[in-house]
Design an enzyme around this catalytic site. Structure first.
Site, PDB file in Angstrom:
ATOM      1  N   GLU A  98      55.071 -21.016  71.802  1.00 24.21           N
ATOM      2  CA  GLU A  98      55.571 -20.161  70.894  1.00 24.21           C
ATOM      3  C   GLU A  98      55.173 -18.682  71.686  1.00 24.21           C
ATOM      4  OE1 GLU A  98      57.917 -21.941  68.685  1.00 24.21           O
ATOM      5  OE2 GLU A  98      57.463 -22.869  69.737  1.00 24.21           O
ATOM      6  N   LYS A 227      45.619 -32.796  54.208  1.00 27.44           N
ATOM      7  CA  LYS A 227      46.951 -32.808  54.987  1.00 27.44           C
ATOM      8  C   LYS A 227      48.079 -32.838  53.842  1.00 27.44           C
ATOM      9  CE  LYS A 227      43.872 -34.140  58.345  1.00 27.44           C
ATOM     10  NZ  LYS A 227      43.338 -35.515  59.275  1.00 27.44           N
ATOM     11  N   ASP A 302      41.064 -30.148  64.056  1.00 26.29           N
ATOM     12  CA  ASP A 302      42.450 -31.344  63.859  1.00 26.29           C
ATOM     13  C   ASP A 302      43.987 -30.756  63.429  1.00 26.29           C
ATOM     14  OD1 ASP A 302      43.871 -32.785  62.348  1.00 26.29           O
ATOM     15  OD2 ASP A 302      42.378 -34.291  61.463  1.00 26.29           O
ATOM     16  N   HIS A 397      61.974 -11.666  69.316  1.00 25.96           N
ATOM     17  CA  HIS A 397      62.372 -13.448  69.652  1.00 25.96           C
ATOM     18  C   HIS A 397      63.435 -12.710  70.941  1.00 25.96           C
ATOM     19  CE1 HIS A 397      61.652 -15.772  65.884  1.00 25.96           C
ATOM     20  NE2 HIS A 397      60.492 -14.566  65.749  1.00 25.96           N
TER      21      HIS A 397
END
Lengths: 402, 402, 402, 402
Positions: A98, A227, A302, A397
């Site tokens: 990103e 999670k 993870d 952006h």
């Protein structure tokens, strides 16, 4: 390459995971990749590029391997951290695709470091596993809870027998009719510990089943909670509960963030507090998940635990010296041994932070890593809130092509 | 390598991000890596290994690049998907460092495919951005809301002027006293669209500010909600709202999962429904985040969006033919153009799924990707619930060294 | 009194609700009360005291009646309200048994009125009912959703046929696998409307079942959501969505609340925002439920709807003129006809507010009531936050013997 | 009546609460009522009707009293309860204005009693108060938490000094940056205890402030959490955590509810579990709030605590003997002394249940009341789920004119 095997693989006569029965790891990887290539018509020039130890990785980290993904790695910093475990300047490895993320974190690091560094403290540290049992009825539930309380020491011995490092800290009971959830909490030292606590809890559960009128329905009953965003973790913690803060001077904010403390306070207030409240959110921050995801991928954590990291709460308050900024991550499950921490590039990133492998004493490295992550998340919050306050978000952006 | 620059970098006299001012991308990367190496005493043998196009990646995906992380890539499948966009057998690329995950997904794919494949449908599709404004008081809030409603067409034209593909679908207003949140929702076609909607909303906001007595506090006011778990996304969607289901036969469950439908129903009921309810969770599933994270990393998606994916709801119900299983992901933000989708290995993974680049018609590829992910998440749920029902979780953890 | 009936009642040979078969309402009430008295040994000197119309009440409001509870009624005010429906000074009737509550509200009214009164605006207004259906699978769910969208006008006609006033505004679909929820939203004018929307939705459902392959599981599927705290109501409203605000001068705060704006801002910030966020709460206020409960009981509203009222969000912000205070109630289900609004004392309380019975135009009275309640909740928030800021809470508890 | 005072009151020259300065309670009430009557033009024929002890009520329960509200009171039962404190048949007093509610509860009682009664168990019991402090920074937060842990015994002595019955059980710390919340939990015996814990915590806080570098911001920091829906209460309890269950036979379900176990299971599953999950709800039940509200008003409980009661979770599961039904209320704050429990009619209702006043041993009565409420809520759930399963909801609404 074995053409015959390849054909069978393509026809589905044998399965991907059966390759290792007759082939070594390298050949199995190649054959599977060839099969996928032929089945899908894709020529691979990148996923075949990797340098880690195939034997270790195929044994511990992945099945049906066909190659590797390369995630671009950037660095932010130096970031001055004043924790109990992490003390000094750190260079933060961030793996992301990103655009603008590393730049944003880097800017935040610069602001924090210029203002004397971030305090960090770990408030709590435990990994949990919560099996769910079915009992006869609510009287049975009450009995089971009492039994567990009375037999905690025995369960502790049994659970700890399965692990060199893990320590069972507590078992918290919850009920819903005849469903009984027992939330086991462990100190897992330098391991993130999901594996450890699953095996340890499994052992303890065996005694529970032997001596009580209860049936195990699932070794993980979702009150762990792993999670999934869950208030139980937000309120009572899972993994590290860690908080970082810093006071920014007005001058640095103006120089580096092109805005002022008052505006940043208002952005944080209307966005991170009011906005999150109105959205029914469990996360009161700007983008903790971005920073956590990038460090997690870089450091072999993870990646699905980004969910837990996303529940941070960010505060910004005017003080005499300028702007008080804090971030509190109630649930940050991280480790420096096990999982992806031993893989080539990932281990190098842990080494950059001085936390590769087990700490001395055990647990010191994972705590140090958690402190660095918290300070990095704080950097990310400061930078993004600053950009919003300055009205720069869309511009960033547009320019960084995110 | 320029020794003088390196020394200045190490001493902090210049910053990491200034390297590109005088050096080309490759040299800048090398110099930064050398600096980090010397500053931290770590020798790098892995992060320097990558094959993607440096120019493109440093321009679009990362700043302060020093190398790349290699994430092991496995494959699961074939997975038979019966969607409106994805129709046929797919091989699912999964990038992860968590042992047992690919094996689990693979098993789930096998079960689904054996039972005739998974139905998938996209119920909703939109990307959102919600700026927050401050108005004078609640009467001003009411006025602003009315103005936005009355001027929707003008705002739509202005917003859509900034994008080739994006379509503004709606603007939903929310207030809290004198804070007004406007949730802009767009169809962003094949792009995940965060960048697009930020720029488009920024343009629309300019008219709002010109013609109303309102101050923009932040272009993102957290009612979007991006990368934080939020009920607004769970209930009303963000990205794709997608659901997948399948009916499993009793025989296949017994053969492949070593358990039976009744047990799986009970695990799902006590764990995914009761357990999540008692935990105050926004996610009613077993491990949707695991599957989503692995596909996201493989396919160049934004890894922090795993947060949204983790809010899936899984159901398992006895039916005449066996076991009805479904998973519904209310908020799955994915794309096949932009972000990390153009990077070497990531693009190869998208190609494996037949979704690299823009679809025809626009939007078809990102929808196809969403359908495949939903079916894959269903595979993961079936496999893990099956393992829990069979009492195999701890064993799997122990054996696959997760 | 019929001794024989009484004995049968005591022995359980007939049931409480069968009394009206042979007795008139008054005698039935007396007989049941006598039975309870003899069964439990309690002499009743109070529950037998009531003055409302027995015939009406036993027909509309209660079954198995044995008497009445007397809830002490106080008055707060005058409260200056500047709404679109409520415009002027109001005397707020509050029925409660909690000492200090009326005093607190009264103080808040005084503060608001001294500062020029509270603005109030209704942002949204609708009552909802969400039946849940089971369809064959996810493709059936998609079909049903499409059918409902295509046939909205027909459903609207059918639903509205059952009611003189109700108007069907929208039907919002949600799915979870093969469960489909359709959230019907109505304008119910002066009625709170739960009864009306249940009957109207029941009628519409019949067409849905006739023309689709769907089974109705429950006419209320909990996405309504009635009398449970739910993000769907907090975010998207149910009943009235109403907001009230006022700017308090520094002088009035010091004179009447013995504190200052800065302290109140900090209390609201750390308690109502940070504290509620950390508690995983859906209510970001101090005690909206207290005020709502007291007005609800006084005015014949459904006391269980206090749940919805408790999800208010309170903001306090420094402005040039002093302290900006607001409260936003996303979900306030109230009415001035139906339910308990027609009972003697309750109707008198509605009359005190000038909202007894149907408004002109229809809906005006229930909106006026909602505005008054919102302003009253604001008064309660200001008073309690003021007391906390001044450090008076424990003292007030001790003195007013709460 | 004093005409001069009345005129001054009407003109606002004196305030409602000043009446008692010169008048006795009865005269003050009359004068205020007269003022409200003249100010609003309403003639009062009902609110002036009450029989309770004015002196006691105006001292303890209400300020600015002008009369009383009469809430219709019905009875449901007998309900067979098999708790540890409540053991036998009970007649449940329900004060409500919502038609069909008592009938529904009555039906549920009949079903439960016919099937052998409801088991009830109290799993936890504590009342909480959580002040919020501001410290210098996160290191100060860590210090404060440690100090509280080290000085728990001293804080306990100080807190318990303020109360005859209260016992301080624990202090749970939470932080968000430099905000520190300390959740004090007490056993308050037969009192609901909000007043007691506020005063006791206030005393303990004084030591904390004396010996630490911390500022008290608010004695209640919303992590208590009082009268707002909050996950902290749902998960960890506040007031009584109590569960009730029963196994219903197929025959009784068919005879009394006109449906069958399978249908009820499906309604509960799709409505109370799936529906509530999709709605982002903290309450997984059908209408626990209805039953709680009606008993609370009848028995002099704090009506605003219906919020906490609304977070119950209801389960229904097929078992060999028929239908297992349970309800778990994680947070039920009730008492039999203090608050409204001493008022005439309310005390009579407590007496009906055999729980008026203090229990022997202390706490036994409030626990008994909690058990009865839990069983009553179970009755309500069974009846409404039954009605939905039988398709009778709209019919009941239409007929009983709710």
């Amino acid at each position: 390459m074995e053409r015959r095997l390849l054909e069978k693989l393509k026809k589905g006569e044998i399965s991907f995971h059966e390759m290792e029965k007759t082939l070594d790891s390298g050949a199995a990887i190649e054959l599977r990749r060839a099969a996928v290539s032929e089945l899908t018509g894709v020529n691979f020039n990148h996923i075949n590029n990797f340098s880690f130890d195939i034997e270790k990785v195929t044994k511990r980290n992945i099945e049906n391997m066909i190659g590797a993904i390369q995630v671009p790695l950037g660095v932010a910093g130096p970031l001055l951290v004043k924790g109990e475990y992490a003390d000094g300047e750190f260079y933060i490895p961030l793996a992301t695709t990103e655009g603008a993320l590393v730049a944003s974190a880097h800017r935040g690091c610069s602001v924090i470091t210029s203002c004397g560094g971030a305090n960090v403290r770990i408030i709590d540290d435990k990994m949990t596993r919560a099996p769910v049992f079915r009992v006869k009825d609510i009287t049975g539930a009450q009995k089971l809870i009492k039994w567990v309380k009375d037999n905690f020491q025995r369960l502790k011995v049994k659970a700890e027998d399965t692990t060199r490092f893990g320590i069972l800290l507590s078992i918290e009971p919850f009920i819903a009719g005849r469903s009984v959830f027992l939330r086991f909490a462990y100190d897992t030292k330098d391991a993130m510990g999901m594996n450890m606590v699953t095996i340890a809890t499994d052992a303890a559960v065996k005694i529970i089943l032997d001596e009580n009128d209860a049936e195990l329905i699932a070794l993980s009953g979702n009150m762990c909670t792993d999670k999934k965003p869950a208030a139980i973790n937000v309120i009572f913690g899972r993994g590290k509960t860690v908080s970082a803060d810093v006071v920014l001077s007005k001058e640095i904010i103006e120089e580096k963030l092109k805005t002022n403390p008052e505006k940043m306070v208002e952005v944080n207030y209307r966005k991170n507090l009011i906005g999150s409240a109105r959205a029914g959110s469990l996360g009161f921050n700007a983008h903790a998940a971005n920073i956590a995801a990038a460090i997690f991928i870089a450091c072999g954590q993870d990646a699905a635990h980004v969910v837990e990291a996303s529940t941070a709460i960010t505060t910004m308050e005017l003080v005499e010296e300028g702007l008080y900024c804090s971030v509190t991550l109630p649930s940050l499950p991280v480790g420096t041994v096990g999982g992806g921490t031993g893989i080539g590039a990932q281990q190098e990133c842990l080494a950059i932070l001085g936390v590769a492998g087990a700490g001395d004493p055990p647990g010191a490295n994972s705590k140090k890593l958690a402190e660095i992550i918290a300070a990095s998340v704080l950097a990310g919050e400061i930078s993004l809130i600053g950009a919003l306050a300055a009205g720069h978000l869309a511009k960033a952006h547009a320019e960084l092509g995110r």
